[in-house]
Design a protein around this motif. Structure first.
Motif, mmCIF file in Angstrom:
data_model
loop_
_atom_site.group_PDB
_atom_site.id
_atom_site.type_symbol
_atom_site.label_atom_id
_atom_site.label_comp_id
_atom_site.label_asym_id
_atom_site.label_seq_id
_atom_site.Cartn_x
_atom_site.Cartn_y
_atom_site.Cartn_z
ATOM 1 N N ALA A 31 46.773 -7.675 -23.491
ATOM 2 C CA ALA A 31 46.562 -7.543 -24.934
ATOM 3 C C ALA A 31 47.308 -6.340 -25.486
ATOM 4 O O ALA A 31 47.626 -5.392 -24.767
ATOM 5 C CB ALA A 31 45.078 -7.405 -25.233
ATOM 6 N N TYR A 32 47.561 -6.410 -26.791
ATOM 7 C CA TYR A 32 48.168 -5.297 -27.531
ATOM 8 C C TYR A 32 47.468 -5.191 -28.874
ATOM 9 O O TYR A 32 47.235 -6.192 -29.548
ATOM 10 C CB TYR A 32 49.664 -5.523 -27.764
ATOM 11 C CG TYR A 32 50.251 -4.504 -28.698
ATOM 12 C CD1 TYR A 32 50.531 -3.218 -28.275
ATOM 13 C CD2 TYR A 32 50.483 -4.813 -30.036
ATOM 14 C CE1 TYR A 32 51.046 -2.274 -29.142
ATOM 15 C CE2 TYR A 32 51.007 -3.877 -30.911
ATOM 16 C CZ TYR A 32 51.279 -2.607 -30.455
ATOM 17 O OH TYR A 32 51.777 -1.677 -31.316
ATOM 18 N N THR A 34 47.566 -2.606 -32.461
ATOM 19 C CA THR A 34 48.180 -1.497 -33.175
ATOM 20 C C THR A 34 47.212 -0.321 -33.160
ATOM 21 O O THR A 34 46.067 -0.463 -33.578
ATOM 22 C CB THR A 34 48.474 -1.885 -34.628
ATOM 23 O OG1 THR A 34 49.247 -3.064 -34.642
ATOM 24 C CG2 THR A 34 49.203 -0.780 -35.350
ATOM 25 N N ALA A 44 47.369 -5.119 -36.130
ATOM 26 C CA ALA A 44 47.799 -6.338 -35.441
ATOM 27 C C ALA A 44 47.115 -6.436 -34.085
ATOM 28 O O ALA A 44 47.056 -5.460 -33.331
ATOM 29 C CB ALA A 44 49.307 -6.334 -35.257
ATOM 30 N N PHE A 45 46.597 -7.613 -33.791
ATOM 31 C CA PHE A 45 45.967 -7.918 -32.510
ATOM 32 C C PHE A 45 46.780 -9.038 -31.860
ATOM 33 O O PHE A 45 47.057 -10.052 -32.492
ATOM 34 C CB PHE A 45 44.535 -8.416 -32.696
ATOM 35 C CG PHE A 45 43.611 -7.430 -33.325
ATOM 36 C CD1 PHE A 45 42.871 -6.570 -32.548
ATOM 37 C CD2 PHE A 45 43.469 -7.360 -34.699
ATOM 38 C CE1 PHE A 45 42.000 -5.658 -33.123
ATOM 39 C CE2 PHE A 45 42.613 -6.461 -35.284
ATOM 40 C CZ PHE A 45 41.880 -5.598 -34.495
ATOM 41 N N THR A 46 47.148 -8.873 -30.600
ATOM 42 C CA THR A 46 47.886 -9.898 -29.868
ATOM 43 C C THR A 46 47.366 -9.964 -28.448
ATOM 44 O O THR A 46 47.194 -8.936 -27.802
ATOM 45 C CB THR A 46 49.398 -9.575 -29.824
ATOM 46 O OG1 THR A 46 49.881 -9.484 -31.152
ATOM 47 C CG2 THR A 46 50.168 -10.628 -29.090
ATOM 48 N N THR A 47 47.121 -11.165 -27.977
ATOM 49 C CA THR A 47 46.768 -11.360 -26.583
ATOM 50 C C THR A 47 47.611 -12.485 -26.007
ATOM 51 O O THR A 47 47.791 -13.519 -26.652
ATOM 52 C CB THR A 47 45.262 -11.639 -26.382
ATOM 53 O OG1 THR A 47 45.002 -11.795 -24.995
ATOM 54 C CG2 THR A 47 44.805 -12.869 -27.122
ATOM 55 N N GLN A 48 48.168 -12.245 -24.841
ATOM 56 C CA GLN A 48 48.905 -13.271 -24.107
ATOM 57 C C GLN A 48 48.105 -13.596 -22.861
ATOM 58 O O GLN A 48 47.574 -12.698 -22.207
ATOM 59 C CB GLN A 48 50.292 -12.777 -23.707
ATOM 60 C CG GLN A 48 51.239 -12.649 -24.845
ATOM 61 C CD GLN A 48 52.645 -12.288 -24.381
ATOM 62 O OE1 GLN A 48 52.906 -12.102 -23.204
ATOM 63 N NE2 GLN A 48 53.554 -12.182 -25.326
ATOM 64 N N GLN A 83 49.755 -17.484 -26.469
ATOM 65 C CA GLN A 83 49.570 -16.247 -27.223
ATOM 66 C C GLN A 83 48.734 -16.534 -28.462
ATOM 67 O O GLN A 83 48.914 -17.551 -29.119
ATOM 68 C CB GLN A 83 50.921 -15.678 -27.645
ATOM 69 C CG GLN A 83 50.810 -14.428 -28.490
ATOM 70 C CD GLN A 83 52.172 -13.847 -28.816
ATOM 71 O OE1 GLN A 83 53.115 -13.975 -28.057
ATOM 72 N NE2 GLN A 83 52.271 -13.210 -29.962
ATOM 73 N N SER A 85 47.543 -14.368 -31.963
ATOM 74 C CA SER A 85 47.767 -13.151 -32.744
ATOM 75 C C SER A 85 47.094 -13.276 -34.092
ATOM 76 O O SER A 85 47.022 -14.362 -34.651
ATOM 77 C CB SER A 85 49.264 -12.915 -32.960
ATOM 78 O OG SER A 85 49.938 -12.811 -31.744
ATOM 79 N N TRP A 86 46.626 -12.144 -34.618
ATOM 80 C CA TRP A 86 46.076 -12.098 -35.962
ATOM 81 C C TRP A 86 46.117 -10.660 -36.454
ATOM 82 O O TRP A 86 46.366 -9.738 -35.688
ATOM 83 C CB TRP A 86 44.649 -12.656 -36.012
ATOM 84 C CG TRP A 86 43.605 -11.792 -35.403
ATOM 85 C CD1 TRP A 86 42.788 -10.904 -36.052
ATOM 86 C CD2 TRP A 86 43.240 -11.699 -34.022
ATOM 87 N NE1 TRP A 86 41.940 -10.283 -35.168
ATOM 88 C CE2 TRP A 86 42.201 -10.758 -33.916
ATOM 89 C CE3 TRP A 86 43.691 -12.320 -32.863
ATOM 90 C CZ2 TRP A 86 41.605 -10.428 -32.707
ATOM 91 C CZ3 TRP A 86 43.107 -11.990 -31.655
ATOM 92 C CH2 TRP A 86 42.080 -11.059 -31.595
ATOM 93 N N THR A 87 45.948 -10.491 -37.745
ATOM 94 C CA THR A 87 45.885 -9.162 -38.340
ATOM 95 C C THR A 87 44.564 -9.006 -39.076
ATOM 96 O O THR A 87 43.944 -9.983 -39.482
ATOM 97 C CB THR A 87 47.047 -8.925 -39.335
ATOM 98 O OG1 THR A 87 46.991 -9.910 -40.359
ATOM 99 C CG2 THR A 87 48.379 -8.960 -38.640
#
Length: 169
Positions: A31-32, A34, A44-48, A83, A85-87
């Protein structure tokens, strides 16, 4: 002969429906989030993640649900990498764990049907859950440097004026 063809078609349809269902899913995720939001308005939220099914199913369509938001899971490659992703607004983004519930097409359509009928969709079990940790967002120092410089300048001016008045007396 007709009944055999009907039974064969029915068995084939059941086999195809079962073949597209992932059994015993295993998810490996990264995950990443911001973390520095001094000049941003959204986090920003991102998970792979990689999905492995015990029955070897690949390429299924996945959907995600995060805190009431429905999101598509984008397929990245043929080896079941996805993946999501959302904000979110900085003021609404909280620190801590976010559960990303993953659904296949069948369970996602059941959720949509439950929402449409006014029922509680939480009774539908997700295919898998990915946990994304948000350590928190840095929004800048408590005191701006300009304010701190003005306070220090006022303090130095006061000290200088006070020392000068003692010398003149």
């Amino acid at each position: 002969m007709k009944s055999f063809a009907v039974i064969f078609c029915f068995a084939l349809a059941v086999a195809l429906a079962v073949a597209d269902t992932c059994s015993k899913p295993e998810v490996t995720a990264s995950a990443y989030v911001t973390e520095d939001a001094t000049v941003l308005t959204m986090v920003a939220f991102t998970t792979q993640f990689t999905l492995k099914c015990s029955n070897g199913v690949k390429g299924i369509s996945l959907y995600a649900e995060v805190e009431g938001k429905s999101l598509p899971a984008v397929k990245l490659s043929s080896d079941n990498k996805y993946q999501v992703s959302w904000t979110d607004d900085i003021k609404k983004a909280r620190s801590g764990d976010y559960n990303v519930n993953l659904y296949d097409e069948e369970s996602y359509s059941a959720i949509r049907k439950a929402i449409r009928n006014g029922e509680d969709p939480s009774s539908i079990k997700p295919l898998a859950v990915v946990v994304l940790n948000n350590p928190g967002v840095y929004t800048g120092p408590w005191i701006n440097s300009e304010l701190l410089a003005a306070l220090l300048a006022a303090l130095v001016s006061y000290a200088a004026f006070f020392a000068k008045s003692k010398l003149l007396v």
